[in-house]
Design a protein around this motif. Structure first.
Motif, PDB file in Angstrom:
ATOM      1  N   ARG A  20      19.340  -5.736   5.178  1.00  0.00           N
ATOM      2  CA  ARG A  20      18.391  -5.113   4.241  1.00  0.00           C
ATOM      3  C   ARG A  20      16.993  -5.702   4.408  1.00  0.00           C
ATOM      4  O   ARG A  20      16.806  -6.906   4.199  1.00  0.00           O
ATOM      5  N   PRO A  21      15.991  -4.907   4.755  1.00  0.00           N
ATOM      6  CA  PRO A  21      14.621  -5.434   4.812  1.00  0.00           C
ATOM      7  C   PRO A  21      14.179  -5.903   3.426  1.00  0.00           C
ATOM      8  O   PRO A  21      14.483  -5.273   2.417  1.00  0.00           O
ATOM      9  N   LYS A  22      13.471  -7.016   3.401  1.00  0.00           N
ATOM     10  CA  LYS A  22      12.935  -7.543   2.140  1.00  0.00           C
ATOM     11  C   LYS A  22      11.527  -6.997   1.965  1.00  0.00           C
ATOM     12  O   LYS A  22      10.649  -7.234   2.808  1.00  0.00           O
ATOM     13  N   VAL A  23      11.317  -6.275   0.863  1.00  0.00           N
ATOM     14  CA  VAL A  23      10.024  -5.652   0.611  1.00  0.00           C
ATOM     15  C   VAL A  23       9.465  -6.168  -0.710  1.00  0.00           C
ATOM     16  O   VAL A  23      10.114  -6.063  -1.755  1.00  0.00           O
ATOM     17  N   ALA A  24       8.266  -6.725  -0.650  1.00  0.00           N
ATOM     18  CA  ALA A  24       7.571  -7.177  -1.856  1.00  0.00           C
ATOM     19  C   ALA A  24       6.585  -6.100  -2.277  1.00  0.00           C
ATOM     20  O   ALA A  24       5.728  -5.693  -1.488  1.00  0.00           O
ATOM     21  N   VAL A  25       6.725  -5.625  -3.507  1.00  0.00           N
ATOM     22  CA  VAL A  25       5.846  -4.587  -4.051  1.00  0.00           C
ATOM     23  C   VAL A  25       4.922  -5.255  -5.062  1.00  0.00           C
ATOM     24  O   VAL A  25       5.376  -5.746  -6.106  1.00  0.00           O
ATOM     25  N   VAL A  26       3.641  -5.272  -4.767  1.00  0.00           N
ATOM     26  CA  VAL A  26       2.662  -5.938  -5.632  1.00  0.00           C
ATOM     27  C   VAL A  26       2.087  -4.912  -6.604  1.00  0.00           C
ATOM     28  O   VAL A  26       1.302  -4.049  -6.230  1.00  0.00           O
ATOM     29  N   GLY A  27       2.519  -4.978  -7.859  1.00  0.00           N
ATOM     30  CA  GLY A  27       2.041  -4.048  -8.877  1.00  0.00           C
ATOM     31  C   GLY A  27       3.141  -3.136  -9.374  1.00  0.00           C
ATOM     32  O   GLY A  27       3.886  -2.553  -8.574  1.00  0.00           O
ATOM     33  N   GLY A  28       3.240  -3.035 -10.708  1.00  0.00           N
ATOM     34  CA  GLY A  28       4.285  -2.213 -11.315  1.00  0.00           C
ATOM     35  C   GLY A  28       3.761  -0.984 -12.005  1.00  0.00           C
ATOM     36  O   GLY A  28       4.285  -0.585 -13.045  1.00  0.00           O
ATOM     37  N   GLY A  29       2.745  -0.358 -11.416  1.00  0.00           N
ATOM     38  CA  GLY A  29       2.211   0.885 -11.966  1.00  0.00           C
ATOM     39  C   GLY A  29       2.898   2.094 -11.372  1.00  0.00           C
ATOM     40  O   GLY A  29       4.025   2.017 -10.858  1.00  0.00           O
ATOM     41  N   PHE A  30       2.225   3.238 -11.415  1.00  0.00           N
ATOM     42  CA  PHE A  30       2.815   4.481 -10.897  1.00  0.00           C
ATOM     43  C   PHE A  30       3.249   4.327  -9.441  1.00  0.00           C
ATOM     44  O   PHE A  30       4.366   4.663  -9.069  1.00  0.00           O
ATOM     45  N   LEU A 121       1.156  -2.978  -1.266  1.00  0.00           N
ATOM     46  CA  LEU A 121       0.112  -3.345  -2.212  1.00  0.00           C
ATOM     47  C   LEU A 121      -0.169  -2.151  -3.121  1.00  0.00           C
ATOM     48  O   LEU A 121      -0.676  -1.117  -2.681  1.00  0.00           O
ATOM     49  N   ALA A 122       0.207  -2.299  -4.381  1.00  0.00           N
ATOM     50  CA  ALA A 122       0.003  -1.238  -5.373  1.00  0.00           C
ATOM     51  C   ALA A 122      -0.590  -1.866  -6.628  1.00  0.00           C
ATOM     52  O   ALA A 122      -0.168  -1.581  -7.742  1.00  0.00           O
ATOM     53  N   GLN A 123      -1.573  -2.745  -6.420  1.00  0.00           N
ATOM     54  CA  GLN A 123      -2.104  -3.592  -7.481  1.00  0.00           C
ATOM     55  C   GLN A 123      -3.015  -2.864  -8.469  1.00  0.00           C
ATOM     56  O   GLN A 123      -3.376  -3.416  -9.511  1.00  0.00           O
ATOM     57  N   GLY A 124      -3.381  -1.626  -8.168  1.00  0.00           N
ATOM     58  CA  GLY A 124      -4.226  -0.881  -9.087  1.00  0.00           C
ATOM     59  C   GLY A 124      -5.657  -1.381  -9.077  1.00  0.00           C
ATOM     60  O   GLY A 124      -6.100  -2.078  -8.150  1.00  0.00           O
ATOM     61  N   VAL A 125      -6.388  -1.038 -10.117  1.00  0.00           N
ATOM     62  CA  VAL A 125      -7.810  -1.353 -10.199  1.00  0.00           C
ATOM     63  C   VAL A 125      -8.166  -1.761 -11.623  1.00  0.00           C
ATOM     64  O   VAL A 125      -7.353  -1.669 -12.541  1.00  0.00           O
ATOM     65  N   GLY A 126      -9.388  -2.185 -11.793  1.00  0.00           N
ATOM     66  CA  GLY A 126      -9.922  -2.496 -13.112  1.00  0.00           C
ATOM     67  C   GLY A 126     -11.235  -1.772 -13.323  1.00  0.00           C
ATOM     68  O   GLY A 126     -11.660  -0.967 -12.482  1.00  0.00           O
ATOM     69  N   ALA A 127     -11.889  -2.055 -14.429  1.00  0.00           N
ATOM     70  CA  ALA A 127     -13.158  -1.400 -14.725  1.00  0.00           C
ATOM     71  C   ALA A 127     -14.225  -1.817 -13.716  1.00  0.00           C
ATOM     72  O   ALA A 127     -14.288  -2.967 -13.291  1.00  0.00           O
TER      73      ALA A 127
END
Length: 451
Positions: A20-30, A121-127
Motif C-alpha cells: 500500500r503506498p503511503k500518502v500524506a494529505v495536507v489539509g482536511g477541506g473539500f 497538498l490541499a492546505q487551502g488559503v487564507g484572507a
C-alpha cells in the motif's frame, strides 16, 4: 479489511491490497477529503494532516457569523470521517512545518515526522489583504469557524449598544463583491430592515448602514450579466449601499479611506475581497504563483516534484488557472488517487479536465442566482430553494444536515420575528467578552461605583 468488504464500501476493486503506498494529505477541506476518500478506495494508506480536528463547510460560515446557524452545524470531526475510510486511514492534528523531499518525510509541529510515498497538498488559503494598510489589523473575516464566531460577537455587540446608546450608529462595510460578500451583505441588510424592528423596537433602522464595496465593475463577476444586474438590484432593494469600481486605500479605527479620497464611517469591516496562500505553505520550498498558490502542471503535480501533488484553492495550474471553488478541489482530489495508481504501475499521468457543474449564490430570503453549464440560468425563489437544498445536502453527517435544515427552516418560518435574533457575547473595548473578563482585569471600583 477483507477484499469483498472493501469492494462494497467503495464500489470498486482497490488497486492496492498488499504493498500500500503511503500518502500524506495536507489539509482536511473539500479537496483533502475528496483525495483521502479516493485514495482509500484505491487501497492506499492515507494520513490526513490538519491543524484543526474538524473540517468546515466554508460556504455557510456567513450564516454562523449572522446567527442563522450554529458552528456545530457546519463542522464535522475529521476523526469520524477517517474512521469511515477503513483501517488504513489515519488523522494527525498538526501543522506541517517542513516537507523533506529527500527523506520523504512530512515534519509537523505535533508528533513524529510522517513518512510518505506521495503527498497531496490541499492546505487551502487564507484572507488576502493585498498590503492595504490597516486591513489585516482592523478587519473581520469569515473564512474560519473561529473568525466567524468573532464576527458574530462583533455584530451582536454593536446591535446591543444601539439599544443603550441612542447617539450610536452601526456602520458595516463589506469589502468584496463575490459570493461571500454578497451573501453577507444581503443577510445583514435583512437583519437591519426586518430583525431590528422586531428585536429592538426602540432602535431606528436608519441608525444601521450596510455598504458593499467592490473594486471591479460588477458584483459576482463570474456570473452572467443578467444575474449580476439582478443581484445588485436585490441588494439595493434591501437597503445595501452598493459601490462598484471602488478601491480601498486604508482601513482606520473608525473609518475606511476609499481610493477616491472619500472617507466612510466604519464600526465594522468584513473582509471578503480575496484569498491568498498561507505563509507556512510559502515556506515549504515549492514554486508559488499568483496569490501565493503552489504551482502545478496539468497533471496536478507540483513543479519540480515527482511524488507531490497540489489541489484546491492553494494550488494553481500554470497553464490553466481554475476558479477557487469547491468543485475543482473535489475533482482534483479524485484525480490524484488515479495519478498515484498510474505512477505505481509505471503508466503515464492524466491531464486534469475540470467539469463545470454550475455556480450559485444567495442574496437573501427567497432570492438567489443559479447559473448551470451550457446556458440555463434562474433567479428568485426557485434558485434560493436550489441553493438551500444543495448546501444542506453537501454537509457532512446526517446530524449536521438535520440541524441545519431545522435551523434554517425555523428562521425562514419565523422570519419577521427572528431575522435579527443573533446571539453572541458582548465584547469590551479590548475585544474580549465582557462576561469572561477575569475580575483581576476589570477596573477597580471608584467611590461613585460604591454609591
Amino acid at each position: 479489511m477483507p477484499l469483498p468488504a472493501l469492494f462494497s464500501r467503495f464500489g470498486h476493486e482497490p488497486a492496492f491490497t498488499r504493498d500500500r503506498p503511503k500518502v500524506a494529505v495536507v489539509g482536511g477541506g473539500f479537496g483533502g477529503m475528496a483525495a483521502a476518500k479516493a485514495l482509500a478506495a484505491e487501497g492506499c494508506h492515507v494520513t490526513i494532516i490538519d491543524k484543526n480536528p474538524y473540517t468546515t463547510f466554508q460556504p455557510l460560515l456567513y450564516q454562523v457569523a449572522t446567527g442563522g446557524l450554529n458552528p456545530g452545524d457546519v463542522t464535522y470531526r475529521l476523526r469520524s470521517f477517517i474512521a469511515k475510510l477503513g483501517a488504513h486511514a489515519r488523522f494527525r492534528r498538526a501543522s506541517v512545518t517542513r516537507i523533506d523531499t529527500d527523506a520523504q518525510l512530512v515534519h509537523c509541529d505535533n508528533g513524529d515526522p510522517i513518512p510518505y510515498d506521495y503527498v497531496v497538498l490541499a492546505q487551502g488559503v487564507g484572507a488576502n489583504f493585498f498590503g492595504i494598510p490597516g486591513a489585516a489589523e482592523r478587519s473581520d473575516t469569515i473564512y474560519t469557524r473561529a473568525s466567524s464566531l468573532r464576527a458574530r460577537d462583533v455584530i451582536f455587540s454593536h446591535l446591543e449598544a444601539l439599544d443603550t446608546d441612542k447617539s450610536k450608529t452601526f456602520d458595516v462595510i463589506i469589502v468584496g463583491g463575490g459570493p461571500t460578500g454578497v451573501e453577507t451583505a444581503g443577510t445583514l441588510a435583512e437583519m437591519k430592515s426586518v430583525g431590528i424592528p422586531a428585536i429592538f423596537p426602540d432602535v431606528s433602522i436608519d441608525r444601521v448602514h450596510v455598504t458593499l464595496v467592490e473594486m471591479g465593475s460588477h458584483l459576482l463577476p463570474p456570473f452572467d450579466p443578467g444575474l449580476r444586474h439582478y443581484t445588485r438590484r436585490q441588494l439595493q432593494r434591501r437597503g445595501v449601499d452598493v459601490r462598484t469600481d471602488t478601491t480601498i486605500k486604508e482601513i482606520r479605527d473608525d473609518s475606511v479611506l476609499l481610493g477616491d479620497g472619500q472617507t466612510l464611517p466604519a464600526d465594522m469591516v468584513i473582509w471578503a475581497a480575496g484569498v491568498g496562500g498561507h505563509k507556512k505553505a510559502k515556506g515549504w520550498g515549492f514554486e508559488t504563483g499568483r496569490g501565493g498558490r503552489i504551482v502545478t502542471d496539468s497533471s496536478l503535480r507540483v513543479h519540480g516534484q515527482d511524488r507531490i501533488f497540489a489541489i484546491g484553492d492553494g494550488a494553481i495550474i500554470d497553464e490553466n488557472p481554475l476558479p477557487q471553488l469547491a468543485q475543482p478541489a473535489m475533482q482534483g482530489g479524485k484525480l490524484v488517487a488515479s495519478q498515484v495508481a498510474h505512477l505505481e504501475r509505471g503508466e503515464a499521468l492524466e491531464e486534469f479536465h475540470y467539469v463545470d457543474k454550475g455556480t450559485m449564490a444567495t442574496i437573501g430570503r427567497n432570492a438567489a442566482v443559479v447559473e448551470l453549464p451550457n446556458g440555463p440560468k434562474f433567479t428568485g425563489f426557485i434558485a434560493w430553494i436550489a441553493w438551500v437544498v444543495l448546501h444542506i445536502f453537501q454537509l457532512l453527517g446526517g446530524r449536521n444536515r438535520i440541524q441545519a435544515m431545522v435551523n434554517l427552516g425555523s428562521r425562514y418560518l419565523t422570519f419577521n420575528k427572528e431575522a435579527g435574533a443573533i446571539v453572541g457575547d458582548v465584547l469590551n473595548e479590548d475585544g474580549k467578552p465582557e462576561a469572561t473578563t477575569p475580575e483581576s482585569e476589570k477596573p477597580a471600583a471608584t467611590s461613585e461605583d460604591d454609591d
